[in-house]
Design an enzyme around this catalytic site. Structure first.
Site, PDB file in Angstrom:
ATOM      1  N   ASP A  16       0.868  -1.182   0.000  1.00  0.00           N
ATOM      2  CA  ASP A  16       0.000   0.000   0.000  1.00  0.00           C
ATOM      3  C   ASP A  16       0.905   1.233   0.000  1.00  0.00           C
ATOM      4  O   ASP A  16       2.135   1.117  -0.169  1.00  0.00           O
ATOM      5  CB  ASP A  16      -0.993  -0.043   1.175  1.00  0.00           C
ATOM      6  CG  ASP A  16      -0.322   0.146   2.538  1.00  0.00           C
ATOM      7  OD1 ASP A  16       0.926   0.244   2.598  1.00  0.00           O
ATOM      8  OD2 ASP A  16      -1.046   0.199   3.544  1.00  0.00           O
ATOM      9  N   CYS A  73       3.125  -3.262   3.997  1.00  0.00           N
ATOM     10  CA  CYS A  73       2.279  -2.120   4.381  1.00  0.00           C
ATOM     11  C   CYS A  73       3.031  -1.374   5.478  1.00  0.00           C
ATOM     12  O   CYS A  73       4.254  -1.506   5.582  1.00  0.00           O
ATOM     13  CB  CYS A  73       0.875  -2.574   4.796  1.00  0.00           C
ATOM     14  SG  CYS A  73       0.802  -3.683   6.212  1.00  0.00           S
ATOM     15  N   THR A  75       3.019  -1.716   8.807  1.00  0.00           N
ATOM     16  CA  THR A  75       3.570  -2.649   9.802  1.00  0.00           C
ATOM     17  C   THR A  75       3.787  -4.062   9.254  1.00  0.00           C
ATOM     18  O   THR A  75       4.521  -4.846   9.857  1.00  0.00           O
ATOM     19  CB  THR A  75       2.592  -2.783  10.981  1.00  0.00           C
ATOM     20  OG1 THR A  75       1.331  -3.241  10.452  1.00  0.00           O
ATOM     21  CG2 THR A  75       2.401  -1.453  11.697  1.00  0.00           C
ATOM     22  N   HIS A 106       9.753 -23.809   9.343  1.00  0.00           N
ATOM     23  CA  HIS A 106       8.694 -24.490  10.098  1.00  0.00           C
ATOM     24  C   HIS A 106       7.306 -24.358   9.485  1.00  0.00           C
ATOM     25  O   HIS A 106       6.483 -25.257   9.621  1.00  0.00           O
ATOM     26  CB  HIS A 106       8.637 -23.929  11.532  1.00  0.00           C
ATOM     27  CG  HIS A 106       9.814 -24.310  12.372  1.00  0.00           C
ATOM     28  ND1 HIS A 106       9.873 -24.078  13.720  1.00  0.00           N
ATOM     29  CD2 HIS A 106      10.985 -24.904  12.056  1.00  0.00           C
ATOM     30  CE1 HIS A 106      11.026 -24.513  14.217  1.00  0.00           C
ATOM     31  NE2 HIS A 106      11.734 -25.013  13.211  1.00  0.00           N
ATOM     32  N   HIS A 141       6.550 -30.762  11.067  1.00  0.00           N
ATOM     33  CA  HIS A 141       5.808 -29.550  10.700  1.00  0.00           C
ATOM     34  C   HIS A 141       4.691 -29.847   9.689  1.00  0.00           C
ATOM     35  O   HIS A 141       3.714 -29.115   9.603  1.00  0.00           O
ATOM     36  CB  HIS A 141       6.761 -28.503  10.125  1.00  0.00           C
ATOM     37  CG  HIS A 141       7.856 -28.154  11.078  1.00  0.00           C
ATOM     38  ND1 HIS A 141       7.623 -27.551  12.292  1.00  0.00           N
ATOM     39  CD2 HIS A 141       9.198 -28.375  11.014  1.00  0.00           C
ATOM     40  CE1 HIS A 141       8.772 -27.394  12.932  1.00  0.00           C
ATOM     41  NE2 HIS A 141       9.747 -27.888  12.177  1.00  0.00           N
TER      42      HIS A 141
HETATM   43  C1  RB5 Z   1      -1.909   2.581   6.573  1.00  0.00           C
HETATM   44  O1  RB5 Z   1      -1.963   3.791   7.243  1.00  0.00           O
HETATM   45  C2  RB5 Z   1      -1.614   1.440   7.567  1.00  0.00           C
HETATM   46  O2  RB5 Z   1      -2.693   1.256   8.411  1.00  0.00           O
HETATM   47  C3  RB5 Z   1      -1.280   0.178   6.822  1.00  0.00           C
HETATM   48  O3  RB5 Z   1      -0.201   0.395   5.983  1.00  0.00           O
HETATM   49  C4  RB5 Z   1      -0.868  -1.028   7.635  1.00  0.00           C
HETATM   50  O4  RB5 Z   1       0.148  -0.716   8.545  1.00  0.00           O
HETATM   51  C5  RB5 Z   1      -1.932  -1.822   8.220  1.00  0.00           C
HETATM   52  O5  RB5 Z   1      -1.697  -2.872   8.835  1.00  0.00           O
END
Ligand code: RB5
Length: 158
Positions: A16, A73, A75, A106, A141
Site C-alpha cells: 500500500d 504495508c 507494519t 517451520h 511440521h
Molecule cells: C496505513 O496507514 C496502515 O494502516 C497500513 O499500511 C498497515 O500498517 C496496516 O496494517
C-alpha cells in the site's frame, strides 16, 4: 544462492502507500539478483487499501507454484491478516531475520510480509534473502500444516 533461485521462481510483490518506498527498494534488489518480479501495485504514494494488494499477490502465488509473494504495508500486520484469508496462503509477518528463517523452515510460508514504517532497506534485504533461501524442513511440521488446511476446509466451505 539467490541468483540460482531466480532461475526457477518468480516473485509477486505488492504494497500500500505506507509500504511503497520499501517495496520499490526490495523490487530493485530482487531484479538485481536476477528475479522476474511482478509488481501488482500500488504504483504511487497516494492513500490506498492494503487488502486489494494482499488479495492480488495471494491469488498469483496460488496460481504459480514456483513463486513467492512479498507484501509490504506500514507494519506488515494488515497485509498478513488479509493474505491469510486466502486458503492455501501462509503469509508470515517477519520484520526480523529469525522470524523470516523460521517462517520458511517451520511454516513453509509462501508470502513474506514486512512493515515499511518499521524496518529499513538494508534489514529488509537480509530478511528477503533469508526467507527465499531457507528450505522448508517438513517432518513434524507437515502434520501441523495439514491441521491448518483442515481449519480452512472447516471454515471456508463454499
Ligand atoms: C496505513 O496507514 C496502515 O494502516 C497500513 O499500511 C498497515 O500498517 C496496516 O496494517
Amino acid at each position: 544462492m539467490l541468483s540460482e533461485l531466480a532461475k526457477t521462481h518468480k516473485i509477486y510483490i505488492g504494497s500500500d502507500h505506507a509500504g511503497y518506498d520499501l517495496k520499490m527498494a526490495v523490487r530493485e534488489f530482487l531484479v538485481e539478483q536476477g528475479f522476474d518480479v511482478i509488481d501488482v501495485g500500488t504504483h504511487s504514494k497516494e492513500s490506498c487499501d492494503y487488502p486489494d494488494y494482499a488479495k492480488e499477490v495471494a491469488t498469483k502465488v496460488l496460481e504459480d507454484k514456483d513463486s513467492f509473494g512479498i507484501l509490504i504495508c506500514g507494519t506488515g500486520i494488515g497485509m498478513s491478516i488479509a493474505a491469510n484469508k486466502v486458503p492455501g496462503i501462509r503469509a508470515a509477518l517477519s520484520n526480523d531475520i529469525i522470524a523470516a528463517k523460521l517462517a520458511r523452515a517451520h511454516n513453509n510460508a509462501n508470502v513474506l510480509c514486512m512493515g515499511g514504517r518499521l524496518i529499513g532497506k538494508e534489514l529488509s534485504f537480509e530478511i528477503v534473502k533469508t526467507f527465499l533461501l531457507t528450505q522448508y524442513e517438513g517432518g513434524r511440521h507437515e502434520r501441523r500444516l495439514r491441521k491448518i488446511e483442515h481449519i480452512e476446509e472447516e471454515f471456508c466451505k463454499k
